[in-house]
Design a protein around this motif. Structure first.
Motif, PDB file in Angstrom:
ATOM      1  N   LEU A 133       0.857  -1.178   0.000  1.00 37.59           N
ATOM      2  CA  LEU A 133       0.000   0.000   0.000  1.00 37.59           C
ATOM      3  C   LEU A 133       0.895   1.231   0.000  1.00 37.59           C
ATOM      4  CD1 LEU A 133      -2.743   1.505   0.396  1.00 37.59           C
ATOM      5  CD2 LEU A 133      -2.407   1.180   2.875  1.00 37.59           C
ATOM      6  N   GLY A 134       0.654   2.112  -0.933  1.00 34.33           N
ATOM      7  CA  GLY A 134       1.388   3.367  -0.978  1.00 34.33           C
ATOM      8  C   GLY A 134       0.432   4.525  -1.117  1.00 34.33           C
ATOM      9  N   VAL A 135       0.897   5.714  -0.767  1.00 41.03           N
ATOM     10  CA  VAL A 135       0.086   6.929  -0.872  1.00 41.03           C
ATOM     11  C   VAL A 135       0.805   7.894  -1.805  1.00 41.03           C
ATOM     12  CG1 VAL A 135      -0.952   8.867   0.368  1.00 41.03           C
ATOM     13  CG2 VAL A 135      -0.893   6.598   1.427  1.00 41.03           C
ATOM     14  N   SER A 136       0.052   8.456  -2.715  1.00 42.18           N
ATOM     15  CA  SER A 136       0.625   9.330  -3.733  1.00 42.18           C
ATOM     16  C   SER A 136       0.639  10.784  -3.261  1.00 42.18           C
ATOM     17  CB  SER A 136      -0.155   9.204  -5.040  1.00 42.18           C
ATOM     18  OG  SER A 136       0.419  10.043  -6.016  1.00 42.18           O
ATOM     19  N   ALA A 137       1.555  11.066  -2.331  1.00 42.67           N
ATOM     20  CA  ALA A 137       1.900  12.434  -1.961  1.00 42.67           C
ATOM     21  C   ALA A 137       3.359  12.575  -2.363  1.00 42.67           C
ATOM     22  CB  ALA A 137       1.699  12.646  -0.461  1.00 42.67           C
ATOM     23  N   ALA A 186      -2.550  19.924   2.464  1.00 44.00           N
ATOM     24  CA  ALA A 186      -1.752  19.558   3.643  1.00 44.00           C
ATOM     25  C   ALA A 186      -1.039  18.211   3.511  1.00 44.00           C
ATOM     26  CB  ALA A 186      -2.628  19.582   4.899  1.00 44.00           C
ATOM     27  N   PRO A 187      -1.632  17.192   2.853  1.00 44.89           N
ATOM     28  CA  PRO A 187      -0.893  15.919   2.741  1.00 44.89           C
ATOM     29  C   PRO A 187       0.461  16.054   2.046  1.00 44.89           C
ATOM     30  CG  PRO A 187      -3.199  15.572   2.240  1.00 44.89           C
ATOM     31  CD  PRO A 187      -3.007  17.052   2.347  1.00 44.89           C
ATOM     32  N   HIS A 188       0.573  16.959   1.073  1.00 44.10           N
ATOM     33  CA  HIS A 188       1.862  17.171   0.417  1.00 44.10           C
ATOM     34  C   HIS A 188       2.893  17.675   1.428  1.00 44.10           C
ATOM     35  CE1 HIS A 188       0.926  16.273  -3.682  1.00 44.10           C
ATOM     36  NE2 HIS A 188       0.034  17.233  -3.815  1.00 44.10           N
ATOM     37  N   ALA A 189       2.504  18.716   2.174  1.00 44.04           N
ATOM     38  CA  ALA A 189       3.445  19.325   3.106  1.00 44.04           C
ATOM     39  C   ALA A 189       3.805  18.373   4.239  1.00 44.04           C
ATOM     40  CB  ALA A 189       2.842  20.618   3.664  1.00 44.04           C
ATOM     41  N   LEU A 190       2.821  17.689   4.790  1.00 39.99           N
ATOM     42  CA  LEU A 190       3.076  16.797   5.919  1.00 39.99           C
ATOM     43  C   LEU A 190       3.882  15.575   5.493  1.00 39.99           C
ATOM     44  CD1 LEU A 190      -0.415  17.128   7.624  1.00 39.99           C
ATOM     45  CD2 LEU A 190       1.742  18.143   8.390  1.00 39.99           C
ATOM     46  N   SER A 191       3.645  15.080   4.289  1.00 37.11           N
ATOM     47  CA  SER A 191       4.436  13.943   3.808  1.00 37.11           C
ATOM     48  C   SER A 191       5.892  14.349   3.607  1.00 37.11           C
ATOM     49  CB  SER A 191       3.853  13.387   2.505  1.00 37.11           C
ATOM     50  OG  SER A 191       4.053  14.296   1.428  1.00 37.11           O
ATOM     51  N   LEU A 192       6.123  15.591   3.213  1.00 35.09           N
ATOM     52  CA  LEU A 192       7.493  16.067   3.040  1.00 35.09           C
ATOM     53  C   LEU A 192       8.216  16.115   4.385  1.00 35.09           C
ATOM     54  CD1 LEU A 192       9.381  17.132   0.767  1.00 35.09           C
ATOM     55  CD2 LEU A 192       8.715  19.429   1.479  1.00 35.09           C
ATOM     56  N   ASP A 288       7.310   4.874 -10.265  1.00 37.05           N
ATOM     57  CA  ASP A 288       8.359   3.940 -10.644  1.00 37.05           C
ATOM     58  C   ASP A 288       8.874   3.149  -9.438  1.00 37.05           C
ATOM     59  OD1 ASP A 288       9.739   3.132 -13.048  1.00 37.05           O
ATOM     60  OD2 ASP A 288      11.564   3.901 -12.141  1.00 37.05           O
ATOM     61  N   ALA A 289       9.013   3.820  -8.299  1.00 36.68           N
ATOM     62  CA  ALA A 289       9.462   3.140  -7.080  1.00 36.68           C
ATOM     63  C   ALA A 289       8.429   2.125  -6.618  1.00 36.68           C
ATOM     64  CB  ALA A 289       9.730   4.166  -5.983  1.00 36.68           C
ATOM     65  N   PHE A 290       7.139   2.474  -6.719  1.00 38.52           N
ATOM     66  CA  PHE A 290       6.090   1.541  -6.300  1.00 38.52           C
ATOM     67  C   PHE A 290       6.091   0.302  -7.196  1.00 38.52           C
ATOM     68  CE2 PHE A 290       1.695   0.000  -5.832  1.00 38.52           C
ATOM     69  CZ  PHE A 290       1.628  -0.068  -4.444  1.00 38.52           C
ATOM     70  N   VAL A 291       6.239   0.509  -8.488  1.00 38.56           N
ATOM     71  CA  VAL A 291       6.299  -0.613  -9.431  1.00 38.56           C
ATOM     72  C   VAL A 291       7.479  -1.518  -9.100  1.00 38.56           C
ATOM     73  CG1 VAL A 291       6.723  -1.219 -11.850  1.00 38.56           C
ATOM     74  CG2 VAL A 291       5.067   0.581 -11.283  1.00 38.56           C
ATOM     75  N   SER A 292       8.628  -0.936  -8.803  1.00 43.56           N
ATOM     76  CA  SER A 292       9.811  -1.733  -8.453  1.00 43.56           C
ATOM     77  C   SER A 292       9.555  -2.568  -7.198  1.00 43.56           C
ATOM     78  CB  SER A 292      11.020  -0.817  -8.227  1.00 43.56           C
ATOM     79  OG  SER A 292      11.418  -0.205  -9.434  1.00 43.56           O
ATOM     80  N   CYS A 293       8.868  -1.988  -6.220  1.00 44.05           N
ATOM     81  CA  CYS A 293       8.547  -2.725  -4.990  1.00 44.05           C
ATOM     82  C   CYS A 293       7.625  -3.903  -5.290  1.00 44.05           C
ATOM     83  CB  CYS A 293       7.890  -1.804  -3.970  1.00 44.05           C
ATOM     84  SG  CYS A 293       8.976  -0.556  -3.278  1.00 44.05           S
ATOM     85  N   VAL A 302       7.726   5.153  -1.764  1.00 43.95           N
ATOM     86  CA  VAL A 302       8.176   6.478  -1.334  1.00 43.95           C
ATOM     87  C   VAL A 302       7.379   6.934  -0.124  1.00 43.95           C
ATOM     88  CG1 VAL A 302       8.319   8.915  -1.986  1.00 43.95           C
ATOM     89  CG2 VAL A 302       9.044   7.143  -3.605  1.00 43.95           C
ATOM     90  N   VAL A 303       6.060   6.799  -0.194  1.00 45.18           N
ATOM     91  CA  VAL A 303       5.176   7.069   0.945  1.00 45.18           C
ATOM     92  C   VAL A 303       4.380   5.789   1.181  1.00 45.18           C
ATOM     93  CG1 VAL A 303       3.337   8.519   1.889  1.00 45.18           C
ATOM     94  CG2 VAL A 303       5.029   9.514   0.331  1.00 45.18           C
ATOM     95  N   SER A 304       4.767   5.046   2.189  1.00 44.62           N
ATOM     96  CA  SER A 304       4.097   3.780   2.488  1.00 44.62           C
ATOM     97  C   SER A 304       2.734   4.036   3.124  1.00 44.62           C
ATOM     98  CB  SER A 304       4.949   2.955   3.451  1.00 44.62           C
ATOM     99  OG  SER A 304       5.013   3.597   4.725  1.00 44.62           O
ATOM    100  N   GLY A 305       1.964   2.965   3.275  1.00 49.30           N
ATOM    101  CA  GLY A 305       0.691   3.098   3.979  1.00 49.30           C
ATOM    102  C   GLY A 305       0.888   3.613   5.385  1.00 49.30           C
ATOM    103  N   ALA A 306       1.934   3.137   6.071  1.00 50.46           N
ATOM    104  CA  ALA A 306       2.214   3.611   7.430  1.00 50.46           C
ATOM    105  C   ALA A 306       2.561   5.096   7.428  1.00 50.46           C
ATOM    106  CB  ALA A 306       3.346   2.797   8.041  1.00 50.46           C
TER     107      ALA A 306
END
Length: 330
Positions: A133-137, A186-192, A288-293, A302-306
Motif C-alpha cells: 500500500l502506498g500513498v501518492s503524496a 496539507a498531505p503534500h506538506a506533511l508527507s514532506l 516507478d518506485a512503487f512498481v519496483s517494490c 516512497v510514501v508507504s501506507g504507514a
C-alpha cells in the motif's frame, strides 16, 4: 532484466489519474483498464489516454466489475477522496497492490475520528492481505535530488533543524476555501516533513494551525533522536498567476518547476537563486518506485501506507487544534 508487464487498473482517470496511467506505462506496466463515472467521460478519457501512450484497454463505469474482470496486479486509486477507503479496500480484497492518491482517506462529512478510523482500516486491510500500500503524496520522491542539490551548493548535508514549505494551488473547478485547502494540500506538506525526518514525531504542545478563507498555516516542532526541528507550512489557493511550490530545509529553499523535455516527457526543475537541478517528475519517481517494490526489486514505497497514516494523523490533529482555537476566539 526483463519482466512480464504488471497489469494496472486506474480508478478515476479523468483528472490526476490520467497522469498516473501515463507514468505506469512509462514504468513498463500495461494499463489494462480504467473506471469512470459516465459513458461520455469514459470516452473522453479513453481518447486522451490513447493519445498519451496508445491505451487500448477497457473502460468501466463499475469499479467492482473492473477489478473482478481484469484481475490487475496494481490498482491506482485516484477517485474523489471520499471514495478512497471503499476503493482501496475493494482492490486489496481482490489481491491487488494499491497506490492511493492523497488525501489518503478524507470525507468532510465525517467526524475526524471516523476519518482516522478509515485510514487505519485500509492499512490493516493491506497488512492482512499481504499487499503493498502506498500513498501518492509525491514531494518526498524529490528528497534525494533536493539533497544532492543542497550538497552541491553548500558542500555538505547538515542536520535538519528547520523545514519549510509554501504551496499554492489554483483549482480547476473554482476556488478552494478554508478546510478544502487543508484536505487537498496539507498531505503534500506533511508527507514532506515525514520524508525528511522519518523517525521524527510531531510535538503537539508546540503546534499552531490557522484555517483562513484562502490560506492555511501550520507550525510545530518535530522531535527525533537527533533533536528538534521547527516546521513552518503555508498553503493557499490563488485565482491568478503561476502557483508557487517552494520547500527546503535549514534555509536552503528551492522552487519546483515543471517542464516538458525534448522527448515530450514531463520533468521537474529545482531552482535556488541562480542555480538549478533537473530531475524526473516527482510523481514519475513515486510510481516507478512503487512498481519496483511490487516486482520485488527491493526498496519501499516512497510514501508507504504507514507513512500515509502518520500524515493523516498529523492532518487530523492539526485541524482539530485549528477548530478548537477558532471556537475559543468566538
Amino acid at each position: 532484466m526483463s519482466y512480464t508487464p504488471l497489469r494496472v487498473a486506474v480508478i478515476g482517470a479523468s483528472g490526476i489519474g490520467q497522469h498516473h496511467a501515463r507514468w505506469y506505462d512509462l514504468s513498463g506496466c500495461e494499463v489494462v483498464a480504467f473506471a469512470g463515472t459516465s459513458k461520455d467521460s469514459c470516452e473522453r478519457t479513453r481518447e486522451r489516454l490513447a493519445s498519451y501512450f496508445g491505451f487500448s484497454g477497457r473502460a468501466y463505469q463499475d469499479v467492482d466489475a473492473m477489478i473482478t474482470d481484469e484481475a490487475p496486479d496494481i490498482v491506482a486509486v485516484t477517485s474523489p477522496y471520499p471514495m478512497h477507503r471503499a476503493h482501496a479496500i475493494a482492490a486489496l480484497d481482490a489481491g491487488a497492490h494499491v497506490l492511493c492518491e492523497k488525501p489518503f482517506c478524507w470525507d468532510k462529512d465525517k467526524e475526524l475520528d471516523e476519518i482516522l478510523a478509515d485510514g487505519r482500516a485500509v492499512v490493516a486491510k493491506a497488512k492482512d492481505a499481504g499487499r503493498l500500500l502506498g500513498v501518492s503524496a509525491q514531494y518526498p520522491a524529490g528528497i534525494p535530488h533536493y539533497r544532492a542539490f543542497y550538497e552541491r551548493v553548500r558542500g555538505t548535508w547538515d542536520p535538519v533543524t528547520r523545514i519549510t514549505m509554501e504551496m499554492e494551488v489554483k483549482g480547476r473547478k473554482g476556488p478552494k476555501r478554508r478546510e478544502e485547502i487543508w484536505a487537498d494540500v496539507a498531505p503534500h506538506a506533511l508527507s514532506l516533513v515525514i520524508g525528511f525526518l522519518p523517525d521524527g514525531r510531531m510535538d503537539m504542545t508546540t503546534a499552531e494551525c490557522e484555517i483562513d478563507e484562502r490560506e492555511n498555516r501550520a507550525r510545530f516542532d518535530t522531535v527525533s533522536p537527533r533533536g528538534r526541528c521547527g516546521v513552518d507550512l503555508v498553503m493557499r489557493d490563488i485565482d491568478e498567476g503561476i502557483p508557487a511550490r517552494r520547500f527546503g530545509v535549514n534555509g536552503f529553499t528551492v522552487d519546483w518547476e515543471g517542464y516538458v523535455d525534448d522527448d515530450g516527457i514531463y520533468r521537474a526543475r529545482l531552482v535556488h537563486e541562480s542555480e538549478s537541478l533537473q530531475c524526473d517528475d516527482f510523481l514519475h519517481i513515486l510510481v516507478d518506485a512503487f512498481v519496483s517494490c511490487v516486482r520485488g526489486s527491493g526498496g519501499r514505497p516512497v510514501v508507504s501506507g504507514a507513512d500515509g497514516l502518520l500524515g493523516l494523523e498529523y492532518q487530523v490533529e492539526l485541524l482539530r487544534l485549528a477548530r478548537a482555537q477558532s471556537r475559543s476566539r468566538t
